[in-house]
Structure formats: structure tokens, C-alpha cells
Design a protein around this motif. Structure first.
Motif, PDB file in Angstrom:
ATOM      1  N   THR A  46     -10.021   8.621  12.062  1.00 35.94           N
ATOM      2  CA  THR A  46      -9.301   8.395  10.806  1.00 35.94           C
ATOM      3  C   THR A  46      -8.470   7.121  10.879  1.00 35.94           C
ATOM      4  N   MET A  47      -7.880   6.857  12.044  1.00 34.56           N
ATOM      5  CA  MET A  47      -7.107   5.625  12.192  1.00 34.56           C
ATOM      6  C   MET A  47      -8.016   4.415  12.023  1.00 34.56           C
ATOM      7  N   ARG A  48      -9.196   4.477  12.581  1.00 32.97           N
ATOM      8  CA  ARG A  48     -10.150   3.379  12.427  1.00 32.97           C
ATOM      9  C   ARG A  48     -10.566   3.230  10.963  1.00 32.97           C
ATOM     10  N   GLU A  49     -10.818   4.345  10.300  1.00 29.70           N
ATOM     11  CA  GLU A  49     -11.185   4.307   8.879  1.00 29.70           C
ATOM     12  C   GLU A  49     -10.087   3.643   8.054  1.00 29.70           C
ATOM     13  N   GLY A  50      -8.835   3.996   8.352  1.00 27.79           N
ATOM     14  CA  GLY A  50      -7.719   3.412   7.622  1.00 27.79           C
ATOM     15  C   GLY A  50      -7.596   1.918   7.844  1.00 27.79           C
ATOM     16  N   LEU A  51      -7.731   1.483   9.084  1.00 29.23           N
ATOM     17  CA  LEU A  51      -7.645   0.056   9.383  1.00 29.23           C
ATOM     18  C   LEU A  51      -8.780  -0.722   8.715  1.00 29.23           C
ATOM     19  N   LEU A  52      -9.981  -0.166   8.744  1.00 26.53           N
ATOM     20  CA  LEU A  52     -11.105  -0.835   8.101  1.00 26.53           C
ATOM     21  C   LEU A  52     -10.894  -0.937   6.594  1.00 26.53           C
ATOM     22  N   ALA A  53     -10.309   0.095   5.986  1.00 22.17           N
ATOM     23  CA  ALA A  53     -10.040   0.054   4.550  1.00 22.17           C
ATOM     24  C   ALA A  53      -9.009  -1.013   4.213  1.00 22.17           C
ATOM     25  N   LEU A 285       5.198  -8.977   3.600  1.00 20.96           N
ATOM     26  CA  LEU A 285       5.832  -7.886   2.861  1.00 20.96           C
ATOM     27  C   LEU A 285       5.274  -6.550   3.342  1.00 20.96           C
ATOM     28  N   ILE A 286       6.168  -5.609   3.666  1.00 19.90           N
ATOM     29  CA  ILE A 286       5.792  -4.239   3.980  1.00 19.90           C
ATOM     30  C   ILE A 286       5.904  -3.428   2.688  1.00 19.90           C
ATOM     31  N   VAL A 287       4.801  -2.843   2.244  1.00 16.24           N
ATOM     32  CA  VAL A 287       4.780  -2.172   0.947  1.00 16.24           C
ATOM     33  C   VAL A 287       4.977  -0.671   1.099  1.00 16.24           C
ATOM     34  N   LYS A 288       5.278  -0.033  -0.038  1.00 16.27           N
ATOM     35  CA  LYS A 288       5.327   1.427  -0.115  1.00 16.27           C
ATOM     36  C   LYS A 288       4.422   1.873  -1.263  1.00 16.27           C
ATOM     37  N   THR A 289       4.082   3.147  -1.264  1.00 17.69           N
ATOM     38  CA  THR A 289       3.194   3.705  -2.280  1.00 17.69           C
ATOM     39  C   THR A 289       3.947   4.737  -3.121  1.00 17.69           C
ATOM     40  N   PRO A 290       3.403   5.104  -4.298  1.00 17.50           N
ATOM     41  CA  PRO A 290       4.045   6.155  -5.096  1.00 17.50           C
ATOM     42  C   PRO A 290       4.135   7.497  -4.374  1.00 17.50           C
ATOM     43  N   HIS A 294       7.080  11.917  -1.809  1.00 17.19           N
ATOM     44  CA  HIS A 294       6.597  13.292  -1.779  1.00 17.19           C
ATOM     45  C   HIS A 294       5.883  13.678  -0.486  1.00 17.19           C
ATOM     46  N   ARG A 295       5.114  12.738   0.104  1.00 17.65           N
ATOM     47  CA  ARG A 295       4.271  13.094   1.250  1.00 17.65           C
ATOM     48  C   ARG A 295       3.743  11.820   1.905  1.00 17.65           C
ATOM     49  N   ILE A 296       3.004  12.003   2.998  1.00 21.83           N
ATOM     50  CA  ILE A 296       2.361  10.872   3.656  1.00 21.83           C
ATOM     51  C   ILE A 296       1.214  10.380   2.772  1.00 21.83           C
ATOM     52  N   PRO A 297       1.162   9.090   2.462  1.00 25.60           N
ATOM     53  CA  PRO A 297       0.110   8.592   1.568  1.00 25.60           C
ATOM     54  C   PRO A 297      -1.263   8.590   2.224  1.00 25.60           C
ATOM     55  N   THR A 298      -2.280   8.698   1.395  1.00 26.32           N
ATOM     56  CA  THR A 298      -3.662   8.652   1.862  1.00 26.32           C
ATOM     57  C   THR A 298      -4.086   7.211   2.112  1.00 26.32           C
ATOM     58  N   ILE A 299      -5.251   7.047   2.706  1.00 27.50           N
ATOM     59  CA  ILE A 299      -5.796   5.710   2.919  1.00 27.50           C
ATOM     60  C   ILE A 299      -5.978   4.997   1.578  1.00 27.50           C
ATOM     61  N   ALA A 300      -6.559   5.688   0.604  1.00 24.30           N
ATOM     62  CA  ALA A 300      -6.798   5.075  -0.702  1.00 24.30           C
ATOM     63  C   ALA A 300      -5.504   4.665  -1.374  1.00 24.30           C
ATOM     64  N   GLU A 301      -4.463   5.481  -1.254  1.00 22.08           N
ATOM     65  CA  GLU A 301      -3.176   5.137  -1.863  1.00 22.08           C
ATOM     66  C   GLU A 301      -2.572   3.907  -1.194  1.00 22.08           C
ATOM     67  N   ASN A 302      -2.718   3.789   0.106  1.00 17.47           N
ATOM     68  CA  ASN A 302      -2.253   2.592   0.796  1.00 17.47           C
ATOM     69  C   ASN A 302      -2.988   1.347   0.303  1.00 17.47           C
ATOM     70  N   VAL A 303      -4.296   1.448   0.168  1.00 21.10           N
ATOM     71  CA  VAL A 303      -5.090   0.303  -0.283  1.00 21.10           C
ATOM     72  C   VAL A 303      -4.720  -0.085  -1.713  1.00 21.10           C
ATOM     73  N   LEU A 306      -1.503  -2.031  -1.625  1.00 23.17           N
ATOM     74  CA  LEU A 306      -1.710  -3.377  -1.097  1.00 23.17           C
ATOM     75  C   LEU A 306      -2.359  -4.283  -2.135  1.00 23.17           C
ATOM     76  N   GLU A 307      -3.370  -3.773  -2.823  1.00 28.00           N
ATOM     77  CA  GLU A 307      -4.072  -4.596  -3.811  1.00 28.00           C
ATOM     78  C   GLU A 307      -3.197  -4.877  -5.021  1.00 28.00           C
ATOM     79  N   PHE A 308      -2.387  -3.909  -5.417  1.00 27.54           N
ATOM     80  CA  PHE A 308      -1.433  -4.146  -6.495  1.00 27.54           C
ATOM     81  C   PHE A 308      -0.442  -5.234  -6.086  1.00 27.54           C
ATOM     82  N   ALA A 309       0.105  -5.118  -4.873  1.00 31.19           N
ATOM     83  CA  ALA A 309       1.055  -6.122  -4.391  1.00 31.19           C
ATOM     84  C   ALA A 309       0.428  -7.507  -4.330  1.00 31.19           C
TER      85      ALA A 309
END
Length: 452
Positions: A46-53, A285-290, A294-303, A306-309
Motif C-alpha cells: 500500500t505504501m508503494r501504491e501511494g507513492l506511485l499515485a 508546500l505540505i498540503v492537507k485534505t478535507p 475526521h480520519r486518515i485520508p485515502t490515497i485518492a484524497e491525497n492525490v 495535491l492536484e488542486f494545490a
């Protein structure tokens, strides 16, 4: 106000740079803001999947591996047990996985165009630094004050000793890791900008004292964009004066305190931080997600974040205009002068930076508001004024002059809670008071427009 200085440690010979800094400086020279998530997962796949995303995002990004709570306090047996049993961890157990597995992970995803930073939160991190150097990690972060006072009960004297050993360990490597001070993020909120700037510079000087040249300095978004703009300019100016022999850059953090609860409010505060980063010349810039509230963000939410920023950064850069605090209705408030005073007077307390930091906190000469660590005097107080600026209410024994204006009031428990929720209310107000906006969501990757 003077035009923000756009140069940083880039003037230092490139031979001092590791892969992480080369990536950041090259992007900045090309007019691109480097954006970075807070992200960490327990299992390797999962860590690899997140980094690749993150690497594949429509953004100029760096990767992040955030460590779990057991690893941060060096309870590696519990981390190993969690891996064996499949128990949930809130980050990546670096030591439990071992440097070999971590190196294989990094080799499969990182490169000159995508370096990876390990983020941890440990006051006594020597075992983590041993594992990071063995695994060939590009960068990490923290510091003897910034990772001790908020996160640990360890005495500052022990943290200073441990961080000195860590700095010397990585300085001795053929290709030293980049090290980022977390000093500009102390407690996340309600620490006036001058102290944040001073702590970041003092930790940078500590890193230099122990052999490091490849560093970055941090500042966290607070409650007023004009004041924040002045603070980042003060940090850049003071760093240019005191760290001329280092290769440094500035990293800005999207607000780290009580976060907006609505999706639109969350994206609006992120948008403000992006515009601040571009206007101030910050390189990263270190970003945060919505999801942060509430909880730990998913990979998609992180991406998505980042793309919004990245899209907002491109929009702001296209405007090509310099911003000053006056644009936000304020004049310069003396942040640089206060920060310089705190740095200089602290360094006068001892012959080394590390010992000076220990003595400064012993005497209350440095004092973080509302920080309950036993080595912090906790006599200083701050408040958010009617204009939304973060001000000193009490300086304790720090050598600062506090104005006793009519707007200044004693900080009560109720007042503290109100101030802690200031940005939450500021950015959520419209959504919470107009029912038809409650369901409005960020429209996803197809949109490249801001929300303001």
C-alpha cells in the motif's frame, strides 16, 4: 515592505545538494511549486501504491513516508507484533520492516524527479536515523525543540543530545540526507509568527553546527494571510543573514490546527495556503485534505489535494504579481525584528546552539504559548485580535515588548477554545450558515479553478 527575496540557499555551491534539494530548487527555478502530502501506510504494497499515485499526480510533487506511532517512540517490538497480526497501524513501521525492505520500496518508486521524505515526530530518533541512512532515504525532518516540546516528555537536554548525534550520523554519509526543521510549526497554531521564525532559524543553526549544509526551514499558515506573508519574508531574510553557508529553502505548511469540517472550507484554506506559498516565494508546500478533520485520508484524497494545490499554484504564478501585507489591510508588525532579537539573545546564552536552546527554555527566554512540556515555562500567551492577526498577550520572561492596547484581553478557557476554532469557523462559516451549500464538494481532477 521590500519585495520578497526570491533567492535562497541556491547561491551555495550545488555540490552541497542531495537529490531532494536539487529537485526542489530546479522546480522553483522553473516557476513551479513543489507540493507534498502527509501520507503513510503500514504495509509495503500500500505504501508503494501511494507513492506511485503521488508520483503520477498532475503536480510537481515529492513523496512522503509518514511513520507510525509505535516507531516514533522507538517501540519497535509493538510495531513488529502489529505487522505479524495484521493490527492497524497509523503509518509506516520503518525499523520493523528493516532497511532492506525500505530500500527496495524506495528503489521501485523514487528517483531524481521524485525524491521521498520520511516524516516521523520522534524526540529521540537515533534508531530511526540509523534505519533511514541504511535504506538510502532522501530526506527527513524534525529538530531538538520542534519534535520534543509537542510530542514528548523527554527533557530538552536529552533531545538536543540525540539530535546532535543524528545530525553527525547523516553528515558523515557520502550523500547526506536533507533535513527540514519543524520549528515553524510549533504546536500547529496559536504560536505568534516571530517565535515560529526564530525557532526555525535556531534549529537550522543547530543543524549547521553539527555538520549539515542541506536543510530547509518551515513555517505553518496561521490566521491572517497578510501576517503570514510578512512572517515568511522575515524567515527568508533572517535565514539569508544567518545561514549563508548552507543550502536552504522554505517549506510552508497548510494550517495544522483545528481544520474546517466542510469540504469547501477545507479546500478554501488549502487554496489560501497555496497562494501564500507562491506569493511569498516558498519553494515547497505540505498540503492537507478535507479528510484531515475526521480520519486518515485515502490515497485518492491525497492525490486530489495535491492536484488542486498544483492547479491553484499555476493560477497564482500566472498572475505574476508580488503581494505585500498592505494588500491585506495591515502594515508590517515587526516580526523580523522580534525574531532576530529572539535568535540573537538566545545565542548569547551559551557557546553552542544546542546548549543555548537548553538554557533558553530553562530560563523562559524562549517560551511556547500553551505548551505543557515540563521544560517549557508556559508563561507566554497569545490571542487572535479582531482583525484576525495572532498577537502576544503575555511574553512571560521573553525579551519582547507586548502592547497593552484596548483590544487585548486576558485569555480565558472559553476564549482559548474560540481561538482554536478560528480558522475552522472562518472557512466553514458560509457552508454552515447556508444550507444549500452543505453538500457542495470539490469537483475533482477535471476542475482547475479555485474556490474563492
Amino acid at each position: 515592505m521590500n519585495t520578497p527575496i526570491r533567492t535562497s540557499g541556491a547561491a551555495v555551491a550545488a555540490r552541497t545538494r542531495g537529490r531532494f534539494s536539487r529537485h526542489v530548487h530546479q522546480a522553483h527555478a522553473e516557476g513551479r511549486l513543489v507540493v507534498q502530502p502527509r501520507m503513510g501506510f503500514a504495509d509495503l504494497a500500500t505504501m508503494r501504491e501511494g507513492l506511485l499515485a503521488v508520483r503520477g499526480a498532475d503536480a510537481t510533487a515529492t513523496g512522503t513516508i509518514t511513520l507510525d506511532s509505535y516507531t516514533r517512540v522507538n517501540d519497535h517490538d509493538s510495531a513488529r507484533q502489529a505487522l505479524r497480526t495484521g493490527a492497524e497501524l497509523n503509518g509506516f513501521p520503518l525499523v520493523a520492516h528493516g532497511p532492506g525492505a525500505t530500500r527496495e520500496l524506495l528503489d521501485s518508486v523514487s528517483g531524481p524527479g521524485f525524491p521521498v521524505q520520511v516524516r516521523h515526530g520522534s524526540a529521540l530518533p537515533y534508531p530511526l536515523f540509523e534505519a533511514m541512512t541504511a535504506a538510502g532515504v532522501d530526506a527527513t525532518e524534525g529538530g531538538p525543540v520542534s519534535y520534543c516540546l509537542p510530542y514528548s516528555r523527554a527533557p530538552i537536554s536529552e533531545a538536543v543530545k540525540a539530535w546532535a548525534q543524528c545530525c553527525e550520523l547523516i553528515a558523515a554519509q557520502p550523500d547526506p540526507m536533507h533535513l527540514e526543521s519543524f520549528g515553524g510549526c510549533m504546536l500547529g497554531q496559536l504560536c505568534p509568527p516571530s517565535l515560529l521564525v526564530a525557532l526555525s532559524v535556531l534549529e537550522g543553526l543547530f543543524f549547521r553546527e553539527h555538520g549539515l549544509s542541506d536543510i530547509s526551514l518551515s513555517y505553518a499558515q496561521q490566521t491572517h494571510p497578510g501576517q503570514d506573508l510578512e512572517a515568511v519574508a522575515a524567515l527568508r531574510r533572517l535565514a539569508g543573514e544567518r545561514l549563508a553557508e548552507a543550502d536552504w529553502h522554505i517549506v510552508l505548511y497548510t494550517f495544522m490546527g483545528v481544520f474546517p469540517r466542510t469540504s469547501v472550507g477545507s479546500y478554501r484554506i488549502l487554496e489560501e495556503s497555496v497562494r501564500l506559498a507562491v506569493r511569498s516565494g516558498s519553494e515547497r508546500l505540505i498540503v492537507k485534505t478535507p479528510a484531515e478533520a475526521h480520519r486518515i485520508p485515502t490515497i485518492a484524497e491525497n492525490v486530489d489535494a495535491l492536484e488542486f494545490a498544483a492547479s491553484i499554484a499555476r493560477d497564482e504564478a500566472a498572475r505574476g504579481s508580488e503581494a505585500t501585507p498592505a494588500e491585506f489591510g495591515i502594515t508590517e508588525s515587526g516580526i523580523y525584528e522580534e525574531a532576530r532579537l529572539l535568535v540573537d539573545s538566545t545565542l548569547e546564552l551559551a557557546p553552542t546552539v544546542g546548549e543555548a536552546l537548553i538554557r533558553a527554555f530553562e530560563r523562559g527566554h524562549l517560551d511556547v504559548p500553551y505548551c505543557l512540556h515540563q521544560d517549557n515555562a508556559n508563561r507566554s500567551r497569545a490571542y487572535v485580535d479582531p482583525a484576525g492577526m495572532l498577537q502576544w498577550a503575555e511574553a512571560g520572561r521573553m525579551p519582547l515588548r507586548v502592547e497593552r492596547g484596548a483590544a487585548r484581553r486576558p485569555v480565558s478557557a472559553k476564549g482559548l477554545l474560540t481561538m482554536l476554532g478560528f480558522n475552522e469557523q472562518r472557512f466553514d462559516r458560509e457552508q454552515l450558515t447556508h444550507g444549500h451549500l452543505r453538500g457542495l464538494q470539490y469537483p475533482g481532477r477535471a476542475s482547475r479553478r479555485g474556490l474563492s
